[in-house]
Motif scaffolding. Structure first.
Motif, PDB file in Angstrom:
ATOM      1  N   UNK A   1      64.964 -17.881   3.078  1.00  0.00           N
ATOM      2  CA  UNK A   1      64.934 -18.625   4.261  1.00  0.00           C
ATOM      3  C   UNK A   1      63.682 -19.374   4.335  1.00  0.00           C
ATOM      4  N   UNK A   2      64.199 -20.852   4.095  1.00  0.00           N
ATOM      5  CA  UNK A   2      63.559 -21.858   3.712  1.00  0.00           C
ATOM      6  C   UNK A   2      62.543 -22.062   5.086  1.00  0.00           C
ATOM      7  N   UNK A   3      63.165 -21.902   6.243  1.00  0.00           N
ATOM      8  CA  UNK A   3      62.278 -22.023   7.443  1.00  0.00           C
ATOM      9  C   UNK A   3      61.309 -21.042   7.543  1.00  0.00           C
ATOM     10  N   UNK A   4      61.666 -19.731   7.143  1.00  0.00           N
ATOM     11  CA  UNK A   4      60.622 -18.776   7.343  1.00  0.00           C
ATOM     12  C   UNK A   4      59.497 -18.880   6.344  1.00  0.00           C
ATOM     13  N   UNK A   5      59.698 -19.555   4.886  1.00  0.00           N
ATOM     14  CA  UNK A   5      58.730 -20.046   4.178  1.00  0.00           C
ATOM     15  C   UNK A   5      57.823 -21.054   4.609  1.00  0.00           C
ATOM     16  N   UNK A   6      58.528 -22.077   5.336  1.00  0.00           N
ATOM     17  CA  UNK A   6      57.581 -23.140   5.937  1.00  0.00           C
ATOM     18  C   UNK A   6      56.763 -22.757   6.775  1.00  0.00           C
ATOM     19  N   UNK A   7      57.251 -21.911   8.043  1.00  0.00           N
ATOM     20  CA  UNK A   7      56.448 -21.107   8.813  1.00  0.00           C
ATOM     21  C   UNK A   7      55.466 -20.455   8.434  1.00  0.00           C
ATOM     22  N   UNK A   8      55.611 -19.525   7.380  1.00  0.00           N
ATOM     23  CA  UNK A   8      54.650 -18.970   6.830  1.00  0.00           C
ATOM     24  C   UNK A   8      53.507 -19.649   6.084  1.00  0.00           C
ATOM     25  N   UNK A   9      54.054 -20.735   5.601  1.00  0.00           N
ATOM     26  CA  UNK A   9      53.320 -21.685   4.898  1.00  0.00           C
ATOM     27  C   UNK A   9      52.128 -22.359   5.775  1.00  0.00           C
ATOM     28  N   UNK A  10      52.559 -22.693   7.015  1.00  0.00           N
ATOM     29  CA  UNK A  10      51.812 -23.362   8.054  1.00  0.00           C
ATOM     30  C   UNK A  10      50.965 -22.520   8.562  1.00  0.00           C
ATOM     31  N   UNK A  11      51.426 -21.208   8.715  1.00  0.00           N
ATOM     32  CA  UNK A  11      50.620 -19.965   9.173  1.00  0.00           C
ATOM     33  C   UNK A  11      49.287 -19.960   8.049  1.00  0.00           C
ATOM     34  N   UNK A  12      49.708 -19.959   6.753  1.00  0.00           N
ATOM     35  CA  UNK A  12      48.666 -19.554   5.767  1.00  0.00           C
ATOM     36  C   UNK A  12      47.763 -20.774   5.693  1.00  0.00           C
ATOM     37  N   UNK A  13      48.470 -22.145   5.941  1.00  0.00           N
ATOM     38  CA  UNK A  13      47.519 -23.355   5.901  1.00  0.00           C
ATOM     39  C   UNK A  13      46.488 -23.220   7.051  1.00  0.00           C
ATOM     40  N   UNK A  14      47.008 -23.015   8.102  1.00  0.00           N
ATOM     41  CA  UNK A  14      45.967 -22.932   9.243  1.00  0.00           C
ATOM     42  C   UNK A  14      44.908 -21.665   9.225  1.00  0.00           C
ATOM     43  N   UNK A  15      45.485 -20.442   8.758  1.00  0.00           N
ATOM     44  CA  UNK A  15      44.489 -19.444   8.421  1.00  0.00           C
ATOM     45  C   UNK A  15      43.435 -19.779   7.545  1.00  0.00           C
ATOM     46  N   UNK A  16      43.694 -20.594   6.198  1.00  0.00           N
ATOM     47  CA  UNK A  16      42.814 -21.051   5.421  1.00  0.00           C
ATOM     48  C   UNK A  16      41.508 -22.001   6.177  1.00  0.00           C
ATOM     49  N   UNK A  17      42.114 -22.936   6.928  1.00  0.00           N
ATOM     50  CA  UNK A  17      40.998 -24.071   7.545  1.00  0.00           C
ATOM     51  C   UNK A  17      40.471 -23.068   8.668  1.00  0.00           C
ATOM     52  N   UNK A  18      41.065 -21.995   8.965  1.00  0.00           N
ATOM     53  CA  UNK A  18      40.774 -20.981  10.035  1.00  0.00           C
ATOM     54  C   UNK A  18      39.282 -20.259   9.531  1.00  0.00           C
ATOM     55  N   UNK A  19      39.492 -19.924   8.223  1.00  0.00           N
ATOM     56  CA  UNK A  19      38.384 -19.208   7.471  1.00  0.00           C
ATOM     57  C   UNK A  19      37.238 -20.306   7.310  1.00  0.00           C
ATOM     58  N   UNK A  20      37.546 -21.585   6.937  1.00  0.00           N
ATOM     59  CA  UNK A  20      36.764 -22.591   6.795  1.00  0.00           C
ATOM     60  C   UNK A  20      35.686 -22.822   8.110  1.00  0.00           C
ATOM     61  N   UNK A  21      36.495 -22.835   9.243  1.00  0.00           N
ATOM     62  CA  UNK A  21      35.806 -23.073  10.700  1.00  0.00           C
ATOM     63  C   UNK A  21      35.064 -21.914  10.725  1.00  0.00           C
ATOM     64  N   UNK A  22      35.370 -20.759  10.691  1.00  0.00           N
ATOM     65  CA  UNK A  22      34.459 -19.466  11.062  1.00  0.00           C
ATOM     66  C   UNK A  22      33.310 -19.795  10.159  1.00  0.00           C
ATOM     67  N   UNK A  23      33.182 -19.868   8.837  1.00  0.00           N
ATOM     68  CA  UNK A  23      32.106 -20.034   8.010  1.00  0.00           C
ATOM     69  C   UNK A  23      31.340 -21.177   8.759  1.00  0.00           C
ATOM     70  N   UNK A  24      31.890 -22.401   8.819  1.00  0.00           N
ATOM     71  CA  UNK A  24      31.129 -23.525   9.250  1.00  0.00           C
ATOM     72  C   UNK A  24      30.492 -23.453  10.725  1.00  0.00           C
ATOM     73  N   UNK A  25      31.187 -22.466  11.488  1.00  0.00           N
ATOM     74  CA  UNK A  25      30.598 -22.340  12.808  1.00  0.00           C
ATOM     75  C   UNK A  25      29.095 -21.720  12.723  1.00  0.00           C
ATOM     76  N   UNK A  26      28.803 -21.036  11.648  1.00  0.00           N
ATOM     77  CA  UNK A  26      27.560 -20.236  11.565  1.00  0.00           C
ATOM     78  C   UNK A  26      26.398 -21.167  11.527  1.00  0.00           C
ATOM     79  N   UNK A  27      26.729 -22.354  10.830  1.00  0.00           N
ATOM     80  CA  UNK A  27      25.471 -23.304  10.626  1.00  0.00           C
ATOM     81  C   UNK A  27      25.847 -24.630  10.908  1.00  0.00           C
ATOM     82  N   UNK A  28      26.823 -25.019  11.654  1.00  0.00           N
ATOM     83  CA  UNK A  28      27.108 -26.440  12.046  1.00  0.00           C
ATOM     84  C   UNK A  28      27.206 -26.560  13.340  1.00  0.00           C
ATOM     85  N   UNK A  29      26.943 -27.683  13.921  1.00  0.00           N
ATOM     86  CA  UNK A  29      27.231 -27.981  15.453  1.00  0.00           C
ATOM     87  C   UNK A  29      28.527 -27.870  15.703  1.00  0.00           C
TER      88      UNK A  29
END
Lengths: 292, 336
Positions: A190-218
């Motif tokens: 199901x292409x739509x499902x893969x796309x949706x999970x891909x967006x979830x994964x993409x946002x989760x990845x930048x989420x990890x970056x944000x959580x790390x960055x929040x420790x030492x950046x304004x």
């Protein structure tokens, strides 16, 4: 300049570069999957930073402990943005490229406005964390622990992504969908499902970056813009869609930025990165590891 | 009917429709020219001047981004170059802004040609991101360029109202007529080019870059022409803006938001159409100005919410632009 000072610049640039790579990889993943550039990527990062900040305030736990929760929230955000916006943007028959650009730009402004309204334009930072304020002395080269932690998380994430894409069914579906969007439907993906999970994964990845960055950046509503352009440059330098390219390009960008400050005033530190990026692009129009 | 007479009659229909478009345009320009007689409020006048200016700028962007399909997100560079050339020549050398407008336009066109040479090899998103990065380099350089005032910028001296110095402190109507004139010129340039061979090449590039590429060097030249003309008028708009606001600094003329503000009206109104940019500007600029003054106090962000939400909704529900609601046949007419 002394060898020690030079090593200091290289080490700081390397750690920053790993974080740039971590910020960029979600963008590259989504692009590789479906040819869409998310111009709200910086705002995703900003939301993840505020989420970390808010959760720390609410629970008084350490940001490192709260990371999984932030990442889960961002995954939900990514899937919702796909279902609510991107799915429709992809259906556009006229000017599909521009519709994607401006739909995600509109989203970026909307998120920025909401952040300004609810969180005010004030600068925030998370004080009193386990890692905060501590520095590792490596033979005269000083490295702050939050950045070391960020670099380690980045490397772990890239290893995890490699495993996910090469060894799991979801990874195979992801790869198959990038190869041929039409054919995957025939084999029951199901292409739509893969796309949706891909967006979830993409946002989760930048989420990890944000959580790390929040420790030492304004943290402030415009913080996304600071990192977004670097992320686009990183992705384009590495080649859109190439995960490995994002890692290599991130490290290059971090190092070049650090080295530029040795020759140019600090306010021009990005000029080195941008010039290198243009130079590479004019030689290899699809980036270092992009498919030509 | 024989083939040749069919061709002749479709030719004369084409000429008649072109003439109709031209007459309509003159009527529209004439009606707009009456507006300063009705509006006396200075604030409203400022909003209208900006609307006309951004209609002209977006029309210029449309030549490259709309007709040619090269989505530039770095036009702030040319806007800034025009603003700086005009300000430096006037403030430091006493040269009339008219000379500055022309000089800025020519410099911007030359830079567009120099940048177009490598950039037009880049495809799709790679092109757009390269344009953002190039404009960002320009912004950083101007921030650090002491001669041009660095981050402090350039203040225009206070002088009596005059067309020679383009300074009108008391009555804003002359600025309105200048902006209208600029919009009319960019409209006429677009009108005359789009049905020429360049116009056909541009649409060929946009519709199928690979097929057009096989036609080779002419396509490249027509893209370069689009970039140069687009940059020229963008810089003229920038120079006018500098005269209008009388004070510029890097962030107030070369910020990324200007690149967006030039592309957005065309996208909202209808890319690659004659009236799309104007309609987009007519909705977007007053909306942006009014929400900023009524909701944006102390950076509340509500203006961004409305602005961003609107852009999102229109681009999702009306990918062909608002113009297509009024006139559904617009897209077909453009490619026919």
């Amino acid at each position: 300049m002394t060898t020690q000072a030079f090593l200091q610049v290289i080490a700081s640039g390397l750690l920053l570069g790993l974080i740039y790579a971590l910020i960029a990889v979600g963008l590259s993943l989504i692009f590789g999957l479906m040819d869409v550039v998310n111009f709200a990527h910086g705002e995703f990062l900003m939301l993840a930073m505020y989420a970390t900040f808010g959760l720390v305030l609410a629970t008084t736990l350490d940001p490192v402990v709260l990371m999984p929760l932030v990442v889960a929230l961002m995954f939900v955000l990514g899937v919702s943005v796909y279902a609510g916006i991107i799915r429709y943007a992809m259906r556009a028959k006229a000017n599909p490229g521009m519709v994607q650009i401006f739909a995600t730009f509109g989203l970026a402004l909307l998120i920025q406005g909401l952040a300004q309204y609810f969180f005010t334009p004030d600068y925030r930072n998370i004080a009193n964390t386990w890692l905060g304020g501590k520095t590792l002395n490596l033979g005269g080269v000083f490295l702050p622990w939050p950045q070391i932690f960020g670099g380690a998380v980045s490397l772990a994430v890239f290893a995890g992504l490699y495993w996910l894409i090469t060894r799991t069914d979801f990874g195979k579906a992801l790869e198959a969908t990038r190869e041929d969007q039409g054919a995957v439907a025939l084999v029951g993906i199901d292409r739509n499902r893969v796309f949706a999970l891909g967006w979830g994964l993409g946002a989760a990845l930048v989420g990890i970056a944000g959580a790390v960055l929040a420790i030492f950046y304004y943290i402030h509503p415009q913080v996304g813009g600071t990192f977004a352009l670097i992320a686009y440059v990183t992705v384009a330098l590495g080649g859109f869609g190439s995960i490995f390219g994002a890692l290599v390009a991130g490290v290059i960008v971090g190092l070049v930025e650090a080295l530029t400050t040795l020759i140019l005033p600090a306010s021009l530190k990005s000029v080195g990165v941008y010039s290198l990026y243009l130079l590479v692009l004019f030689v290899r129009p699809s980036g270092l590891f992009g498919r030509l | 009917m024989t083939q040749s007479s069919a061709a002749a009659s479709s030719m004369s229909a084409f000429v008649a429709s072109r003439r109709r478009q031209l007459i309509t345009a003159f009527v529209v320009f004439a009606l707009i020219a009456l507006v300063p007689r009705l509006v006396t409020d200075v604030y409203m006048m400022n909003v209208l001047i900006l609307t006309l200016l951004f209609a002209a700028l977006s029309q210029s962007w449309n030549l490259l981004g709309g007709y040619c399909g090269q989505v530039s997100l770095g036009h702030a560079l040319y806007f800034g170059i025009g603003a700086y050339a005009t300000s430096i020549l006037y403030v430091k050398f006493g040269i009339t802004p008219w000379g500055g407008l022309l000089a800025g336009g020519i410099i911007a066109a030359l830079i567009a040609l120099a940048l177009g040479y490598p950039c037009f090899r880049l495809k799709g998103h790679y092109f757009s991101i390269a344009t953002i990065v190039i404009a960002e380099i320009g912004l950083l350089l101007f921030h650090n360029w002491d001669y041009a005032g660095a981050a402090l910028g350039i203040q225009w001296p206070f002088t009596p109202d005059s067309w020679w110095t383009l300074q009108f402190a008391r009555d804003k109507a002359p600025y309105f007529y200048f902006a209208l004139g600029l919009f009319a010129v960019t409209w006429l340039v677009t009108f005359s080019i789009v049905e020429s061979k360049w116009g056909y090449w541009w649409r060929a590039v946009k519709d199928s870059a690979d097929a057009a590429e096989s036609l080779g060097v002419t396509i490249f030249h027509s893209k370069m022409a689009a970039a140069a003309i687009s940059a020229f008028f963008t810089a003229v708009g920038g120079g006018f803006y500098a005269a209008f606001v009388s004070y510029i600094d890097p962030d107030s003329v070369m910020h990324f938001r200007f690149s967006l503000l030039m592309a957005l009206p065309a996208v909202l109104g209808g890319v690659g159409s004659l009236w799309g940019p104007a309609i987009g500007a007519l909705i977007l600029i007053p909306l942006a100005e009014l929400t900023r003054s009524y909701l944006g106090g102390a950076g509340s962000g509500l203006d961004l919410v409305i602005y961003g939400g609107l852009i999102m909704i229109v681009s999702l529900t009306r990918p062909e632009g608002i113009l297509s609601m009024i006139k559904p046949a617009v897209k077909r007419e453009a490619t026919a």
